[in-house]
Design a protein around this motif. Structure first.
Motif, PDB file in Angstrom:
ATOM      1  N   ARG A  41       0.826  -1.206   0.000  1.00 17.60           N
ATOM      2  CA  ARG A  41       0.000   0.000   0.000  1.00 17.60           C
ATOM      3  C   ARG A  41       0.861   1.257   0.000  1.00 17.60           C
ATOM      4  NH1 ARG A  41      -3.575  -3.019   4.475  1.00 17.60           N
ATOM      5  NH2 ARG A  41      -5.169  -3.924   3.107  1.00 17.60           N
ATOM      6  N   ASP A  57      -6.384   4.674  -9.620  1.00 15.42           N
ATOM      7  CA  ASP A  57      -6.306   4.565  -8.160  1.00 15.42           C
ATOM      8  C   ASP A  57      -7.696   4.705  -7.531  1.00 15.42           C
ATOM      9  OD1 ASP A  57      -3.281   4.616  -8.017  1.00 15.42           O
ATOM     10  OD2 ASP A  57      -3.675   6.519  -9.016  1.00 15.42           O
ATOM     11  N   ILE A  61      -9.911   1.875  -5.293  1.00 14.21           N
ATOM     12  CA  ILE A  61     -10.586   2.161  -4.026  1.00 14.21           C
ATOM     13  C   ILE A  61     -12.074   1.820  -4.133  1.00 14.21           C
ATOM     14  CG2 ILE A  61     -11.287   4.006  -2.455  1.00 14.21           C
ATOM     15  CD1 ILE A  61      -8.444   3.187  -2.045  1.00 14.21           C
ATOM     16  N   SER A  62     -12.682   2.154  -5.271  1.00 13.14           N
ATOM     17  CA  SER A  62     -14.103   1.850  -5.473  1.00 13.14           C
ATOM     18  C   SER A  62     -14.355   0.341  -5.449  1.00 13.14           C
ATOM     19  CB  SER A  62     -14.581   2.439  -6.795  1.00 13.14           C
ATOM     20  OG  SER A  62     -14.450   3.847  -6.800  1.00 13.14           O
ATOM     21  N   GLU A  65     -14.279  -0.772  -1.933  1.00 11.80           N
ATOM     22  CA  GLU A  65     -15.514  -0.356  -1.264  1.00 11.80           C
ATOM     23  C   GLU A  65     -16.670  -1.286  -1.614  1.00 11.80           C
ATOM     24  OE1 GLU A  65     -15.188   4.456  -0.630  1.00 11.80           O
ATOM     25  OE2 GLU A  65     -15.738   3.702  -2.603  1.00 11.80           O
ATOM     26  N   TYR A 135     -12.208   3.765   3.638  1.00 13.70           N
ATOM     27  CA  TYR A 135     -11.865   3.740   2.216  1.00 13.70           C
ATOM     28  C   TYR A 135     -12.333   5.027   1.531  1.00 13.70           C
ATOM     29  CZ  TYR A 135     -10.207  -1.088   2.056  1.00 13.70           C
ATOM     30  OH  TYR A 135      -9.462  -2.232   2.221  1.00 13.70           O
ATOM     31  N   CYS A 138      -9.794   7.626   2.163  1.00 13.84           N
ATOM     32  CA  CYS A 138      -8.622   7.453   1.298  1.00 13.84           C
ATOM     33  C   CYS A 138      -8.894   7.992  -0.102  1.00 13.84           C
ATOM     34  CB  CYS A 138      -8.227   5.987   1.229  1.00 13.84           C
ATOM     35  SG  CYS A 138      -6.707   5.722   0.315  1.00 13.84           S
ATOM     36  N   GLY A 139     -10.146   7.817  -0.569  1.00 12.87           N
ATOM     37  CA  GLY A 139     -10.502   8.382  -1.861  1.00 12.87           C
ATOM     38  C   GLY A 139     -10.339   9.891  -1.866  1.00 12.87           C
ATOM     39  N   SER A 164      -1.328   5.617   2.916  1.00 17.67           N
ATOM     40  CA  SER A 164      -1.331   4.157   3.007  1.00 17.67           C
ATOM     41  C   SER A 164      -1.770   3.693   4.393  1.00 17.67           C
ATOM     42  CB  SER A 164       0.057   3.603   2.683  1.00 17.67           C
ATOM     43  OG  SER A 164       1.024   4.066   3.596  1.00 17.67           O
ATOM     44  N   ILE A 167      -5.529   3.522   4.332  1.00 20.87           N
ATOM     45  CA  ILE A 167      -5.966   2.291   3.658  1.00 20.87           C
ATOM     46  C   ILE A 167      -5.705   1.081   4.553  1.00 20.87           C
ATOM     47  CG2 ILE A 167      -5.749   0.882   1.571  1.00 20.87           C
ATOM     48  CD1 ILE A 167      -4.697   3.249   0.110  1.00 20.87           C
TER      49      ILE A 167
END
Length: 224
Positions: A41, A57, A61-62, A65, A135, A138-139, A164, A167
């Motif tokens: 990460r 990226d 993440i999506s 999720e 998450y 992080c987005g 990181s 995440i």
């Protein structure tokens, strides 16, 4: 509950909490899935800072999720089923008495067993939803990430490490939720026999330990 049932419940929670603490401390001194994913990460976030287009990226993440959302939704459906079963605990106790004639079932004991499962899945739901929120955080960090080419090396490492870490915390919460589901499977054995319940909890713990510290996936991650 009888004495053996009480011992089985204490044994269950001791293994659940004990393994969680063991895995958390062990990950600090030996290579495991959590340790290796933490490194990956960090590398991911460093490379993210070098890219002009960060849609890939955001897409990753999506995807993470969506995986968490599936489990969070599943826990709600299971909780609804458990609450429905509690309203029919008398019929359920009669059915279990026919399936397992050597065991004694009462309506109250069946309700206690269902409540234990409900508690486990409520805990799992909170972990999954907290993972989902992290998450999302992080987005935001990816969207707000500066151009790494205009940053000093130390600044890049610092930003990548912080991103990181977010995440990583989301991944830990997801693991806690999964661990709850794994242990809930052992709790199903309590409907058959409390001794079998304790044995099943040990088996689940050993399976998780093998995957976390000795799996083929771990070896592959170490070699990457």
């Amino acid at each position: 509950m009888s004495l053996i049932d009480l011992i089985a419940v204490i044994w269950f929670f001791s293994l659940w909490v004990g393994y969680t603490l063991f895995a958390k401390q062990r990950a600090k001194v030996v290579s495991c899935l959590s340790f290796e994913l933490r490194r990956k990460r960090n590398d991911w976030m460093q490379r993210m800072l070098q890219r002009d287009n960060k849609m890939a990226d955001v897409g990753l993440i999506s995807t993470l999720e969506r995986n968490v959302t599936f489990f969070a939704s599943s826990t709600l459906l299971i909780l609804a089923g458990l609450l429905t079963a509690m309203t029919s605990s008398e019929k359920l106790s009669l059915m279990l008495s026919n399936l397992v004639p050597w065991a004694t079932y009462t309506e109250g004991l069946v309700q206690v067993k269902l409540l234990l499962l409900a508690f486990v899945f409520v805990f799992a739901f909170f972990q999954f939803t907290w993972s989902l929120r992290q998450y999302g955080f992080c987005g935001v960090l990816i969207g707000a990430a500066p151009d790494g080419r205009d940053m000093a090396t130390e600044e890049q490492q610092l930003y990548a490490n912080r991103a990181s870490k977010v995440i990583d915390q989301a991944g830990h919460s997801f693991n806690y939720g999964l661990r709850s589901i794994y242990f809930s499977l052992s709790a199903l054995a309590w409907f058959i026999d409390p001794i079998l319940f304790m044995v099943a909890a040990v088996v689940v713990m050993l399976v998780m330990k093998q995957r976390e510290f000795h799996s083929k996936v771990l070896k592959a991650l170490q070699e990457c």
